[in-house]
Design a protein around this motif. Structure first.
Motif, PDB file in Angstrom:
ATOM      1  N   PHE A 117     -15.012  73.505  18.424  1.00 28.10           N
ATOM      2  CA  PHE A 117     -15.437  73.352  17.128  1.00 28.10           C
ATOM      3  C   PHE A 117     -14.657  72.998  16.174  1.00 28.10           C
ATOM      4  N   ALA A 118     -13.486  73.820  16.568  1.00 26.19           N
ATOM      5  CA  ALA A 118     -12.132  73.384  15.085  1.00 26.19           C
ATOM      6  C   ALA A 118     -11.179  71.846  14.911  1.00 26.19           C
ATOM      7  N   ARG A 119     -11.998  71.780  16.196  1.00 22.49           N
ATOM      8  CA  ARG A 119     -11.786  70.224  16.134  1.00 22.49           C
ATOM      9  C   ARG A 119     -12.425  69.039  15.514  1.00 22.49           C
ATOM     10  N   GLU A 120     -13.682  69.465  15.544  1.00 20.90           N
ATOM     11  CA  GLU A 120     -14.958  69.130  14.347  1.00 20.90           C
ATOM     12  C   GLU A 120     -14.450  69.455  13.043  1.00 20.90           C
ATOM     13  N   VAL A 121     -14.231  70.715  12.886  1.00 22.60           N
ATOM     14  CA  VAL A 121     -14.655  70.844  11.851  1.00 22.60           C
ATOM     15  C   VAL A 121     -13.296  71.295  10.216  1.00 22.60           C
ATOM     16  N   ALA A 122     -12.467  71.368  11.446  1.00 31.02           N
ATOM     17  CA  ALA A 122     -11.067  72.062  10.167  1.00 31.02           C
ATOM     18  C   ALA A 122     -10.282  70.724  10.120  1.00 31.02           C
ATOM     19  N   ASP A 123      -9.885  70.701   8.668  1.00 28.78           N
ATOM     20  CA  ASP A 123      -8.769  69.935   7.859  1.00 28.78           C
ATOM     21  C   ASP A 123      -8.084  70.732   8.498  1.00 28.78           C
ATOM     22  N   ARG A 124      -6.784  71.923   8.682  1.00 29.07           N
ATOM     23  CA  ARG A 124      -5.776  71.964   9.524  1.00 29.07           C
ATOM     24  C   ARG A 124      -6.236  73.478  10.388  1.00 29.07           C
ATOM     25  N   VAL A 125      -5.428  73.675  11.020  1.00 25.55           N
ATOM     26  CA  VAL A 125      -5.782  74.284  11.892  1.00 25.55           C
ATOM     27  C   VAL A 125      -4.433  74.584  12.270  1.00 25.55           C
ATOM     28  N   VAL A 126      -4.437  76.096  12.319  1.00 28.13           N
ATOM     29  CA  VAL A 126      -2.656  77.048  11.814  1.00 28.13           C
ATOM     30  C   VAL A 126      -2.087  77.658  14.035  1.00 28.13           C
ATOM     31  N   PHE A 127      -1.833  77.848  14.148  1.00 26.22           N
ATOM     32  CA  PHE A 127      -1.363  78.594  15.520  1.00 26.22           C
ATOM     33  C   PHE A 127      -0.280  79.432  15.176  1.00 26.22           C
ATOM     34  N   ILE A 128      -0.867  81.418  15.362  1.00 25.86           N
ATOM     35  CA  ILE A 128       0.198  82.277  15.028  1.00 25.86           C
ATOM     36  C   ILE A 128      -0.121  82.881  16.719  1.00 25.86           C
ATOM     37  N   ASP A 129       1.661  82.785  16.265  1.00 22.24           N
ATOM     38  CA  ASP A 129       2.096  83.718  17.483  1.00 22.24           C
ATOM     39  C   ASP A 129       2.643  84.704  17.434  1.00 22.24           C
ATOM     40  N   GLY A 130       2.876  86.127  18.052  1.00 20.30           N
ATOM     41  CA  GLY A 130       3.817  87.239  17.619  1.00 20.30           C
ATOM     42  C   GLY A 130       4.117  87.168  16.345  1.00 20.30           C
ATOM     43  N   ARG A 185       3.939  85.189  14.087  1.00 15.02           N
ATOM     44  CA  ARG A 185       4.317  84.396  13.165  1.00 15.02           C
ATOM     45  C   ARG A 185       3.424  82.765  13.621  1.00 15.02           C
ATOM     46  N   ILE A 186       3.398  81.588  12.063  1.00 15.42           N
ATOM     47  CA  ILE A 186       3.245  80.809  12.083  1.00 15.42           C
ATOM     48  C   ILE A 186       3.739  79.727  12.673  1.00 15.42           C
ATOM     49  N   VAL A 187       3.370  79.364  14.360  1.00 17.37           N
ATOM     50  CA  VAL A 187       4.458  78.935  14.901  1.00 17.37           C
ATOM     51  C   VAL A 187       3.996  77.493  14.970  1.00 17.37           C
ATOM     52  N   GLU A 188       2.855  76.621  14.149  1.00 13.81           N
ATOM     53  CA  GLU A 188       2.582  75.722  14.014  1.00 13.81           C
ATOM     54  C   GLU A 188       1.817  75.319  13.721  1.00 13.81           C
ATOM     55  N   GLN A 189       1.085  74.155  12.332  1.00 15.94           N
ATOM     56  CA  GLN A 189      -0.013  74.215  11.855  1.00 15.94           C
ATOM     57  C   GLN A 189      -0.286  72.691  11.458  1.00 15.94           C
ATOM     58  N   GLY A 190      -0.841  71.714  11.384  1.00 17.62           N
ATOM     59  CA  GLY A 190      -1.949  70.096  11.068  1.00 17.62           C
ATOM     60  C   GLY A 190      -2.807  70.034  11.127  1.00 17.62           C
ATOM     61  N   PRO A 191      -3.411  68.921  11.308  1.00 13.40           N
ATOM     62  CA  PRO A 191      -4.272  68.599  11.149  1.00 13.40           C
ATOM     63  C   PRO A 191      -4.447  68.619  13.069  1.00 13.40           C
ATOM     64  N   PRO A 192      -6.176  68.809  12.872  1.00 14.98           N
ATOM     65  CA  PRO A 192      -6.521  69.197  14.475  1.00 14.98           C
ATOM     66  C   PRO A 192      -5.858  68.130  15.063  1.00 14.98           C
ATOM     67  N   ALA A 193      -5.726  66.966  15.008  1.00 12.30           N
ATOM     68  CA  ALA A 193      -5.289  66.241  15.934  1.00 12.30           C
ATOM     69  C   ALA A 193      -4.004  66.148  16.829  1.00 12.30           C
ATOM     70  N   GLU A 194      -3.205  66.533  15.808  1.00 12.51           N
ATOM     71  CA  GLU A 194      -1.623  66.640  16.020  1.00 12.51           C
ATOM     72  C   GLU A 194      -0.968  68.162  16.783  1.00 12.51           C
ATOM     73  N   VAL A 195      -2.398  69.119  15.802  1.00  8.63           N
ATOM     74  CA  VAL A 195      -1.759  70.486  16.700  1.00  8.63           C
ATOM     75  C   VAL A 195      -2.520  70.988  18.291  1.00  8.63           C
ATOM     76  N   LEU A 196      -4.110  70.455  18.262  1.00  6.78           N
ATOM     77  CA  LEU A 196      -4.561  70.621  19.384  1.00  6.78           C
ATOM     78  C   LEU A 196      -4.465  69.153  20.449  1.00  6.78           C
ATOM     79  N   ASP A 197      -3.753  67.998  19.870  1.00  6.30           N
ATOM     80  CA  ASP A 197      -4.158  66.851  20.947  1.00  6.30           C
ATOM     81  C   ASP A 197      -2.634  66.875  21.324  1.00  6.30           C
ATOM     82  N   HIS A 198      -1.283  67.210  20.525  1.00 10.37           N
ATOM     83  CA  HIS A 198      -0.288  66.386  20.171  1.00 10.37           C
ATOM     84  C   HIS A 198       0.360  68.099  20.256  1.00 10.37           C
TER      85      HIS A 198
END
Ligand code: ADP
Ligand code: MG
Length: 273
Positions: free
Chosen positions: A231-244, A246-259
């Motif tokens: 769903f994130a890949r389909e609708v998100a303009d931006r994906v934000v990954f949080i751990d501990g 902190r925002i570890v990384e964020q960007g377009p789904p094609a970057e954060v999810l696929d690379h």
């Protein structure tokens, strides 16, 4: 030639592009502790009007706390949050940040919709009144006007025929769609979703995601915490990954999810995919 340039300049001014309008949500250097436990550790996040942001992260990473800080259900020890350019909870006064009154906080909170994992509908109210309640309570609309608007919103989430039902008579997917209509009723600038499908039976997830997707494509500003990576890949303009916290990384789904660039993001995605 000159005229055309002047005209287009005027047009650009009248409909300001998203980049020059105030951010829908801005989180500035937010730290949040529960006792000695630091849950948010310096979070900065900007959500532009019309943007769909999906927040991913392991359990306990601070995702719900971040949404609750944005909606002023929790107060950060350091940092602050702005919604539509207005700080929530604190106001800049010279260099100092001043507390807002409870009334001002409530007014600002009414510009943020919140959809919870467990729907949180009022059990003693009909579906129609669940959706109409807040606009009446905040005196934005008369009861008849609020009910008319609620009928329209129920149509939008595919539940026009359930107006007179009570929440307990609906499936989880239907209840969550009522909760989404209720969030829309105050015409908020942004809607926050905290794992909106994780309490649902698998066969009911799709109908709720379809409603959220409809909002996403119609330009509503959304911040969605979910583990639904597809769903994130389909609708998100931006994906934000949080751990501990902190925002570890964020960007377009094609970057954060696929690379993904970070090991922790890769580990997390390997577990949920
Ligand atoms: P997530 O939504 O990513 O699973 P949360 O924001 O709910 O994470 O929680 C982050 C951390 O803060 C967890 O370790 C959780 O146990 C803790 N926590 C959350 N709410 C409270 C609270 N009200 N009191 C104490 N600790 C809390
Ligand atoms: Mg959570």
């Amino acid at each position: 030639m000159t005229t055309v340039t002047a005209k287009s300049a005027v047009t650009t001014d009248a409909v300001a592009p998203a980049e020059v309008r105030p951010a829908a949500v801005e989180v500035h250097g937010v730290h949040k502790w529960y006792g000695a436990h630091r849950v948010l550790d310096g979070v900065d996040l900007t959500v532009r009007p019309g943007e769909v942001t999906v927040i991913l992260g392991p359990s306990g990473s601070g995702k719900s706390t971040l949404l609750r800080v944005i909606n002023h259900l929790e107060k950060p020890e350091i940092g602050y949050v702005s919604v539509n350019g207005e700080p929530i909870g604190v106001r800049r006064h010279g260099d100092r940040l001043r507390e807002l009154s409870e009334r001002a906080i409530l007014a600002q909170r009414s510009r943020v919709g919140f959809v919870f994992q467990n729907f949180n509908l009022f059990p003693h109210l009909t579906v129609l009144d669940n959706v109409a309640a807040a606009p009446v309570a905040t005196r934005r609309l008369s009861r008849p006007a609020a009910q008319a608007a609620a009928r329209e919103l129920l149509g939008r989430v595919g539940l026009a025929d359930k107006a007179a039902a009570y929440p307990r008579q609906l499936s989880g997917g239907q209840q969550q769609r009522v909760a989404i209509a209720r969030a829309l009723a105050l015409r908020p600038g942004v809607i926050l979703f905290d794992e909106p499908t994780s309490a649902l039976d698998p066969e009911l997830v799709g109908e709720v995601l379809a409603v959220i997707k409809d909002l996403a494509t119609s330009g509503t500003t959304l911040v969605i915490v979910t583990h639904e990576v597809g769903f994130a890949r389909e609708v998100a303009d931006r994906v934000v990954f949080i751990d501990g916290g902190r925002i570890v990384e964020q960007g377009p789904p094609a970057e954060v999810l696929d690379h993904p660039r970070h090991e922790r993001t890769r580990d997390f995605l390997a577990k949920v995919l």
